[in-house]
Write an enzyme that holds these catalytic residues in place. Structure first.
Site, mmCIF file in Angstrom:
data_model
loop_
_atom_site.group_PDB
_atom_site.id
_atom_site.type_symbol
_atom_site.label_atom_id
_atom_site.label_comp_id
_atom_site.label_asym_id
_atom_site.label_seq_id
_atom_site.Cartn_x
_atom_site.Cartn_y
_atom_site.Cartn_z
ATOM 1 N N ASN A 13 -26.449 -30.496 -11.327
ATOM 2 C CA ASN A 13 -25.908 -31.728 -10.746
ATOM 3 C C ASN A 13 -25.400 -31.422 -9.348
ATOM 4 O O ASN A 13 -24.361 -30.806 -9.175
ATOM 5 C CB ASN A 13 -24.771 -32.261 -11.637
ATOM 6 C CG ASN A 13 -24.110 -33.495 -11.051
ATOM 7 O OD1 ASN A 13 -24.646 -34.140 -10.151
ATOM 8 N ND2 ASN A 13 -22.933 -33.830 -11.569
ATOM 9 N N LYS A 15 -24.279 -33.428 -7.168
ATOM 10 C CA LYS A 15 -23.207 -34.342 -6.730
ATOM 11 C C LYS A 15 -23.522 -34.833 -5.305
ATOM 12 O O LYS A 15 -24.690 -35.075 -5.000
ATOM 13 C CB LYS A 15 -21.840 -33.662 -6.865
ATOM 14 C CG LYS A 15 -21.620 -33.130 -8.291
ATOM 15 C CD LYS A 15 -20.216 -32.665 -8.566
ATOM 16 C CE LYS A 15 -20.111 -32.179 -10.006
ATOM 17 N NZ LYS A 15 -18.743 -31.756 -10.358
ATOM 18 N N HIS A 105 -20.332 -39.535 -16.182
ATOM 19 C CA HIS A 105 -19.679 -38.314 -15.677
ATOM 20 C C HIS A 105 -18.204 -38.607 -15.416
ATOM 21 O O HIS A 105 -17.834 -39.710 -15.013
ATOM 22 C CB HIS A 105 -20.371 -37.844 -14.394
ATOM 23 C CG HIS A 105 -19.991 -36.465 -13.974
ATOM 24 N ND1 HIS A 105 -18.802 -36.200 -13.319
ATOM 25 C CD2 HIS A 105 -20.612 -35.267 -14.128
ATOM 26 C CE1 HIS A 105 -18.728 -34.893 -13.088
ATOM 27 N NE2 HIS A 105 -19.809 -34.308 -13.561
ATOM 28 N N GLU A 107 -16.326 -37.927 -13.076
ATOM 29 C CA GLU A 107 -16.026 -38.399 -11.720
ATOM 30 C C GLU A 107 -16.316 -39.885 -11.585
ATOM 31 O O GLU A 107 -15.611 -40.602 -10.854
ATOM 32 C CB GLU A 107 -16.836 -37.573 -10.702
ATOM 33 C CG GLU A 107 -16.330 -36.139 -10.600
ATOM 34 C CD GLU A 107 -17.355 -35.156 -10.079
ATOM 35 O OE1 GLU A 107 -17.054 -33.949 -10.078
ATOM 36 O OE2 GLU A 107 -18.473 -35.577 -9.684
ATOM 37 N N GLU A 175 -18.229 -31.970 -20.994
ATOM 38 C CA GLU A 175 -17.599 -31.410 -19.806
ATOM 39 C C GLU A 175 -16.093 -31.645 -19.870
ATOM 40 O O GLU A 175 -15.616 -32.728 -19.516
ATOM 41 C CB GLU A 175 -18.168 -32.063 -18.536
ATOM 42 C CG GLU A 175 -19.600 -31.704 -18.257
ATOM 43 C CD GLU A 175 -19.953 -31.906 -16.791
ATOM 44 O OE1 GLU A 175 -20.471 -30.973 -16.176
ATOM 45 O OE2 GLU A 175 -19.691 -33.004 -16.263
ATOM 46 N N GLY A 181 -14.880 -27.579 -11.848
ATOM 47 C CA GLY A 181 -14.548 -27.166 -10.488
ATOM 48 C C GLY A 181 -13.184 -26.533 -10.340
ATOM 49 O O GLY A 181 -12.696 -26.350 -9.225
ATOM 50 N N SER A 221 -17.467 -25.307 -14.715
ATOM 51 C CA SER A 221 -17.361 -23.977 -14.095
ATOM 52 C C SER A 221 -18.324 -22.972 -14.744
ATOM 53 O O SER A 221 -17.967 -21.816 -14.981
ATOM 54 C CB SER A 221 -15.914 -23.472 -14.157
ATOM 55 O OG SER A 221 -15.048 -24.331 -13.437
#
Length: 263
Positions: A13, A15, A105, A107, A175, A181, A221
């Site tokens: 991904n 992003k 996702h 985000e 996730e 991250g 990560s």
């Protein structure tokens, strides 16, 4: 849960990174790196998820050079067409030979206020257009401490699968938000616990056959140094990789996890 062999899926991904010219250079380098390492393309499915503006360019490159990666998009509209400025229809993605689409996702849930209802609508849209939804679920650290390791992800997946046919082709990606991250990583045992619970949700919602064939990915990560430990777990069938998927050498090493010592 049976003897069905699920082909591992390693998905990158990107992003909001890499313009269409950078995307060409990256995909070529990744392809060459894997070829130079004599990677067996049939052993692992590789998918890349570029930004929308890169999709046509990457599709053309992969088609012309016969690069054996699957193409994915990072989002899709719940609507098929109409006055929805800035939205991208699943029909458009299908015309670009897009195979996968990331839905839900963390985000998108956080920054765009995507509810379980919106996610479910996007899953239906993807399936309507012959796209495979990569349904993302996961909890924040606060949610984990409040309701345990599996409750949030299980509820999110159950909502996303509402109305989905038992023969639908889907992928699930766990996730944990606290590991995206941040450098923090769920242990393989933690990942397995949640992925096993998610497979049970698929079984409850779509049946045992669907649960056996559905691939469940871990994301958060992921690096070449830890991927093998996750892939040893029985219910982890691959990885949704963020930052590390932007580094050709590192992403190639993740894809080649089967060659790592001790796997």
């Amino acid at each position: 849960m049976g003897s069905v062999t699920r082909k591992p899926l390693i998905a990158g991904n990107w992003k909001m990174n890499l313009d269409h010219l950078q995307a060409v250079a990256f995909v070529q380098k990744l392809h060459w790196t894997l070829k130079d390492a004599a990677h067996e393309t049939d052993s692992v499915e590789v998918a890349v998820f570029p930004p929308f503006t890169d999709l046509r360019t990457v599709q053309t490159l992969m088609d012309a050079d016969k690069i054996p990666f699957a193409l994915g998009a990072q989002d899709v509209s719940a609507k098929d067409s109409g006055a929805y400025t800035g939205e991208v229809s699943g029909a458009f993605l299908k015309k670009l030979d897009v195979h996968y689409v990331i839905i839900g996702h963390s985000e998108r849930r956080e920054y765009h206020a995507e509810s379980d209802e919106i996610v479910a609508g996007k899953v239906q849209a993807a399936l309507r257009h012959g796209l495979v939804p990569v349904i993302c679920v996961g909890e924040t650290l606060e949610q984990r401490e409040e309701s345990g390791p599996t409750a949030v992800s299980v509820a999110q997946l159950r909502a996303a699968l509402e109305g989905v046919a038992s023969d639908a082709d889907i992928v699930v990606a766990y996730e944990p938000v606290w590991a995206i991250g941040t450098g923090q990583v769920a242990s393989p045992e933690q990942a397995q616990e949640v992925c096993a619970a998610l497979r049970s949700v698929v079984a409850d919602s779509l049946g045992d056959a669907a649960a056996e064939r559905t691939r469940i990915l871990y994301g958060g990560s992921v690096k070449s140094g830890n991927i093998a430990s996750f892939m040893r777990e029985p219910d982890v069938d691959g990885a949704l990789v963020g930052g590390a998927s932007l580094l050709a050498d590192e992403f190639a090493a993740i894809i080649r996890y089967q060659k790592h010592v001790g796997v």
